[in-house]
Design a protein around this motif. Structure first.
Motif, PDB file in Angstrom:
ATOM      1  N   PRO A 162      45.662  -5.967   9.844  1.00 22.98           N
ATOM      2  CA  PRO A 162      44.419  -5.834  10.606  1.00 22.98           C
ATOM      3  C   PRO A 162      43.235  -6.555   9.952  1.00 22.98           C
ATOM      4  O   PRO A 162      42.364  -7.071  10.664  1.00 22.98           O
ATOM      5  N   VAL A 163      43.205  -6.596   8.627  1.00 20.46           N
ATOM      6  CA  VAL A 163      42.127  -7.309   7.937  1.00 20.46           C
ATOM      7  C   VAL A 163      42.184  -8.787   8.288  1.00 20.46           C
ATOM      8  O   VAL A 163      41.157  -9.415   8.582  1.00 20.46           O
ATOM      9  N   PRO A 168      39.277 -13.807  10.860  1.00 17.24           N
ATOM     10  CA  PRO A 168      39.940 -15.113  10.924  1.00 17.24           C
ATOM     11  C   PRO A 168      39.095 -16.236  10.331  1.00 17.24           C
ATOM     12  O   PRO A 168      39.606 -17.334  10.078  1.00 17.24           O
ATOM     13  N   GLU A 169      37.817 -15.953  10.102  1.00 16.80           N
ATOM     14  CA  GLU A 169      36.934 -16.978   9.535  1.00 16.80           C
ATOM     15  C   GLU A 169      37.049 -17.079   8.020  1.00 16.80           C
ATOM     16  O   GLU A 169      36.605 -18.074   7.421  1.00 16.80           O
ATOM     17  N   LEU A 170      37.642 -16.071   7.372  1.00 13.57           N
ATOM     18  CA  LEU A 170      37.719 -16.055   5.905  1.00 13.57           C
ATOM     19  C   LEU A 170      38.961 -16.812   5.446  1.00 13.57           C
ATOM     20  O   LEU A 170      39.982 -16.233   5.088  1.00 13.57           O
ATOM     21  N   LEU A 176      44.306 -22.412   6.769  1.00 11.12           N
ATOM     22  CA  LEU A 176      45.490 -21.581   6.987  1.00 11.12           C
ATOM     23  C   LEU A 176      45.538 -20.386   6.047  1.00 11.12           C
ATOM     24  O   LEU A 176      45.762 -19.251   6.484  1.00 11.12           O
ATOM     25  N   HIS A 177      45.347 -20.633   4.773  1.00 15.63           N
ATOM     26  CA  HIS A 177      45.488 -19.560   3.783  1.00 15.63           C
ATOM     27  C   HIS A 177      44.170 -18.804   3.593  1.00 15.63           C
ATOM     28  O   HIS A 177      43.098 -19.348   3.856  1.00 15.63           O
ATOM     29  N   PRO A 178      44.247 -17.553   3.149  1.00 14.30           N
ATOM     30  CA  PRO A 178      43.032 -16.747   2.981  1.00 14.30           C
ATOM     31  C   PRO A 178      42.100 -17.320   1.922  1.00 14.30           C
ATOM     32  O   PRO A 178      42.528 -17.956   0.962  1.00 14.30           O
ATOM     33  N   SER A 179      40.824 -17.056   2.130  1.00  9.90           N
ATOM     34  CA  SER A 179      39.817 -17.408   1.131  1.00  9.90           C
ATOM     35  C   SER A 179      39.744 -16.309   0.078  1.00  9.90           C
ATOM     36  O   SER A 179      40.338 -15.231   0.230  1.00  9.90           O
ATOM     37  N   ALA A 180      38.994 -16.577  -0.980  1.00 11.15           N
ATOM     38  CA  ALA A 180      38.792 -15.568  -2.013  1.00 11.15           C
ATOM     39  C   ALA A 180      38.181 -14.307  -1.422  1.00 11.15           C
ATOM     40  O   ALA A 180      38.516 -13.190  -1.830  1.00 11.15           O
ATOM     41  N   GLU A 181      37.288 -14.472  -0.442  1.00 11.73           N
ATOM     42  CA  GLU A 181      36.636 -13.319   0.181  1.00 11.73           C
ATOM     43  C   GLU A 181      37.651 -12.442   0.923  1.00 11.73           C
ATOM     44  O   GLU A 181      37.572 -11.217   0.889  1.00 11.73           O
ATOM     45  N   GLN A 182      38.613 -13.084   1.597  1.00 11.02           N
ATOM     46  CA  GLN A 182      39.627 -12.283   2.285  1.00 11.02           C
ATOM     47  C   GLN A 182      40.550 -11.596   1.284  1.00 11.02           C
ATOM     48  O   GLN A 182      40.916 -10.426   1.467  1.00 11.02           O
TER      49      GLN A 182
END
Length: 199
Positions: A162-163, A168-170, A176-182
């Motif tokens: 769910p996160v 989807p902007e993080l 494609l891959h998550p950012s540090a924030e995510q």
């Protein structure tokens, strides 16, 4: 004695496209230390692109030194991406999970299974013209399997999907891959289960 942590997975565990310190296993260790738990730097067995069978082969090749006090397992997105059947995933995932329990000294409660995030909401998927609905459905099936197998084994389950859908902007620069924030948000979700496993 310091606590030993083994993180098993793929690009999401190795932290593709973010600095090593921003991977969620590294963040998790810092948070556990902040709670007074003397956890060593994580031993990570993960490579971008790995499927369940490739992770198993990677574990065979790794120099692992059990028992580990904490083991995390996040695997399956590349099975889904390659269109592999859910039944195959169940069998291979169940075997990986049993190996994880063994590596945790037979203590299933020390194993934390993390759900697969939804890459269908990413900029990469949009640029590829991929319909997010079937991707979401397939990942929901995979995650239901992982959750069911975790319950059968007595391992802990953490749902970060769910996160990934709410944020989807993080994303990292690759879209494609998550950012540090995510990854920081994932760590917040995983921390309670990991801390409980170590108590």
């Amino acid at each position: 004695m310091p606590l030993h942590y083994l993180a098993l997975g793929d690009s999401y565990t190795i932290g593709e496209a973010v600095p090593a310190a921003e991977r969620w296993p590294a963040r998790l260790v810092r948070q556990l230390r902040a709670r007074g738990l003397a956890v060593e730097e994580p031993r990570i067995v993960a490579t971008t692109g790995w499927t369940t069978d490739e992770l198993s082969a990677g574990m065979d090749a790794a120099s692992l030194t059990p028992p580990y006090d904490l083991v995390s397992l996040l695997i399956g997105v590349n099975n889904q991406y390659r269109g592999r059947p859910a039944g195959e995933y169940r069998g291979q995932f169940a075997r990986l999970l049993q190996r994880a329990v063994t590596l945790a000294g037979g203590r299933a409660s020390r194993v934390v299974v993390v759900s697969i995030p939804d890459w269908g909401v990413t900029r990469f998927a949009g640029e590829q013209g991929r319909d997010p609905a079937p991707i979401a459905h397939a990942l929901d099936v995979y995650n239901a399997i992982a959750r069911d197998e975790a319950g059968r084994a007595g391992a802990r389950w953490v749902d970060i999907t769910p996160v990934s859908r709410r944020h989807p902007e993080l994303l990292a620069e690759d879209g494609l891959h998550p950012s540090a924030e995510q990854y920081a948000l994932w760590t917040e979700a995983i921390l309670p289960a990991a801390a409980a496993a170590l108590k």
